[in-house]
Design an enzyme around this catalytic site. Structure first.
Site, PDB file in Angstrom:
ATOM      1  N   HIS A  49     -31.522   2.384  -9.256  1.00 27.27           N
ATOM      2  CA  HIS A  49     -30.610   3.184  -8.439  1.00 27.27           C
ATOM      3  C   HIS A  49     -31.382   3.917  -7.327  1.00 27.27           C
ATOM      4  CE1 HIS A  49     -26.970   5.790  -7.872  1.00 27.27           C
ATOM      5  NE2 HIS A  49     -27.894   6.619  -7.411  1.00 27.27           N
ATOM      6  N   GLU A  50     -32.413   4.649  -7.723  1.00 27.28           N
ATOM      7  CA  GLU A  50     -33.165   5.427  -6.719  1.00 27.28           C
ATOM      8  C   GLU A  50     -33.857   4.493  -5.725  1.00 27.28           C
ATOM      9  OE1 GLU A  50     -32.466   8.424  -6.418  1.00 27.28           O
ATOM     10  OE2 GLU A  50     -31.539   8.710  -8.389  1.00 27.28           O
ATOM     11  N   GLU A  73     -25.036   6.112  -1.207  1.00 24.87           N
ATOM     12  CA  GLU A  73     -24.719   5.805  -2.601  1.00 24.87           C
ATOM     13  C   GLU A  73     -24.311   4.330  -2.747  1.00 24.87           C
ATOM     14  OE1 GLU A  73     -25.634   8.211  -4.450  1.00 24.87           O
ATOM     15  OE2 GLU A  73     -24.972   7.398  -6.368  1.00 24.87           O
ATOM     16  N   HIS A  86     -31.618   3.681  -2.905  1.00 26.85           N
ATOM     17  CA  HIS A  86     -31.690   4.724  -1.863  1.00 26.85           C
ATOM     18  C   HIS A  86     -32.979   4.550  -1.048  1.00 26.85           C
ATOM     19  CE1 HIS A  86     -28.269   7.167  -3.083  1.00 26.85           C
ATOM     20  NE2 HIS A  86     -28.719   7.321  -4.318  1.00 26.85           N
TER      21      HIS A  86
HETATM   22 ZN    ZN Z   1     -27.572   8.140  -5.925  1.00 28.82          ZN
END
Ligand code: ZN
Length: 500
Positions: free
Chosen positions: A264-265, A294, A268
């Protein structure tokens, strides 16, 4: 006159951006390595930097320069975007008087403290007075930021999702909710409940971090221009396109936390690493909105990282690290387990389907706080009723209920919708990528992520803030924001889980 003015503007914006990123370095350090005794010293340093930024941002000479350049029609597209964004940021800063900024900062630090105590004792009443103050100050903030004739809450939404209004959001969220509730009922009625117990066996921390790092490196997160550290609450922060920091946390008895958290990170992080390097040291050099940011993390975490083709490639790697723990599991069983759908009390731990019901409930309560239809004291009851009606869950305590999230305690109102927007944008972009890359699934199954990353770079990343979220989504997908692609993705996921 244009060129000297632009040179002057770029110099001023470079200073402002440097100050912002310096604050980010200090913030990152505070979350990772700062000794506990240095918190107060760090708060002074951060306040000094914030004060310097504010005075540069509100400087009259910058205002005059932006005024002249806004009227200059000889600018090229990028410079026009630079002037537009810089003016937008400056307008926001100048609309808030110093008194309000200081009062907000104080209310936020008191709010955080009160929230921590209230959560510890599971007693909402201990947080209520601080929250009332935060709502009152944020009402003033919203009223000052709002353009004449617009709803104050829209001004708060705009801080996270520029240009988006409740009028656009409400019908989309309404259809999303109806679709989600119907799918959840189907999951329950058909008894779709894959086994995921193997995810909670014991997986040593070092091995978890090593495999997660290997996987995000393969996805395309560039460790020569970034690094990974451990924190209680995972995040991604950026100091320039050549320095992007990720953090993660590890639970030895829950394989999901580090692995999916880091993917997830890294989503980003790859966004930040993909922004046009010419935008470094300008306000164009960051993500277009919270929702689009996101969308990038969720696309990699859920649409790639929980897909069947991905585990074709990744499962053998995982087994090499954890041969004993996973000896009785195969790629298929593993992937199904990571997609188990089950209503839960906790937003962060919830699955792709029910997650949005948490957000929709927050959004409804938040709007009520700003249009006056909800009082702070009503929040626990509204939360508990909403969880029971929407998710069929009884909330045993405020700690596990309305007090679970930190956002309101730090004065972040209008933020929650970004999470759901990220899911919707992510699904729209992934469908479009699949159309443009017809062999995408085969590529994922072979661990070839460059074509997908290249597509995202081209359609989203490189533009930074030079294009709006709406423009990027329309150009990449041919459509405006909608829930359709996301619901279609869930439909396919549920059908896949149902075929044993
Ligand atoms: Zn996030």
């Amino acid at each position: 006159m244009t060129e000297p003015r632009l040179t002057d503007l770029r110099a001023k914006l470079a200073k402002l951006t440097d100050l912002g990123h310096t604050g980010a370095v200090l913030g990152w350090d505070q979350e990772t390595y700062l000794p506990a005794g240095a918190t107060e010293a760090r708060a002074h340093q951060l306040a000094t930097l914030a004060g310097l930024s504010h005075s540069l941002q509100t400087d009259m000479a910058l205002g005059a320069l932006l005024g002249e350049l806004s009227a200059d029609d000889s600018l090229d597209e990028t410079d026009r975007a630079l002037v537009r964004i810089a003016k937008h940021d400056r307008d926001l800063a100048t609309r808030l008087p110093e008194r309000l900024v200081t009062e907000l900062a104080e209310a936020e630090s008191l709010g955080l403290e009160a929230w921590r105590q209230a959560r510890e004792t599971s007693d909402f009443a201990r947080f209520a007075p601080a929250l009332e103050r935060l709502v009152e100050l944020n009402r003033e903030k919203a009223a000052r930021l709002a353009d004449p004739g617009t709803a104050p809450y829209d001004a708060l939404l705009d801080l996270h999702e520029p240009g988006l209004t409740m009028a656009e959001l409400d019908p989309v969220f309404g259809r999303l909710e109806a679709g989600t509730v119907a799918l959840l009922r189907e999951v329950v009625e058909r008894g779709i409940d894959p086994d995921d117990s193997f995810l909670y066996r014991t997986f040593p921390a070092d091995d978890q971090l090593a495999i997660a790092t290997e996987i995000v490196g393969a996805l395309g997160f560039d460790l020569e221009r970034g690094r990974i550290d451990l924190t209680t609450h995972p995040f991604c922060t950026t100091f320039s396109s050549t320095d992007v920091r990720l953090t993660t946390r590890i639970h030895e008895n829950d394989l999901r936390s580090c692995l999916f958290g880091l993917i997830h990170e890294a989503g980003h992080g790859m966004y930040e690493q993909g922004i046009d390097p010419h935008f470094d040291r300008t306000p164009l050099g960051s993500g277009a909105s919270m929702g689009i940011h996101e969308s990038q993390s969720l696309l990699w975490e859920n649409l790639v990282g929980r897909s069947r083709p991905f585990w074709e490639w990744a499962f053998p790697l995982l087994c090499r690290r954890f041969p004993e723990q996973l000896s009785d599991i195969d790629a298929d069983k593993f992937q199904r387990g990571t997609n188990r759908i089950r209503p839960s009390l906790n937003r962060v731990e919830s699955d792709e389907l029910t997650y949005n019901l948490h957000i929709l409930l927050r959004y409804r309560i938040e709007r009520g706080l700003f249009d006056g239809s909800v009082a702070v004291a009503d929040i626990p009851q509204l939360w508990n009723d909403g969880m029971r009606d929407g998710l069929g869950i009884d909330v045993p305590s405020d700690r596990d209920g309305c007090l679970q999230d930190i956002h309101w305690a730090m004065g972040a109102f209008g933020y929650f919708p970004s999470y759901t927007l990220g899911k919707l944008y992510g699904a729209m972009l992934f469908e479009a990528a699949r159309r443009d890359l017809p062999t995408l699934d085969d590529q994922l199954a072979r661990g070839e992520f460059a074509p997908l990353l290249g597509w995202l770079r081209d359609k989203v990343h490189r533009h930074g803030r030079a294009k709006t979220t709406g423009e990027m989504i329309r150009e990449a997908t041919g459509e405006d924001l909608s829930e359709v692609a996301f619901l279609r993705h869930l439909r396919a996921r549920i059908d896949q889980l149902a075929t044993a």
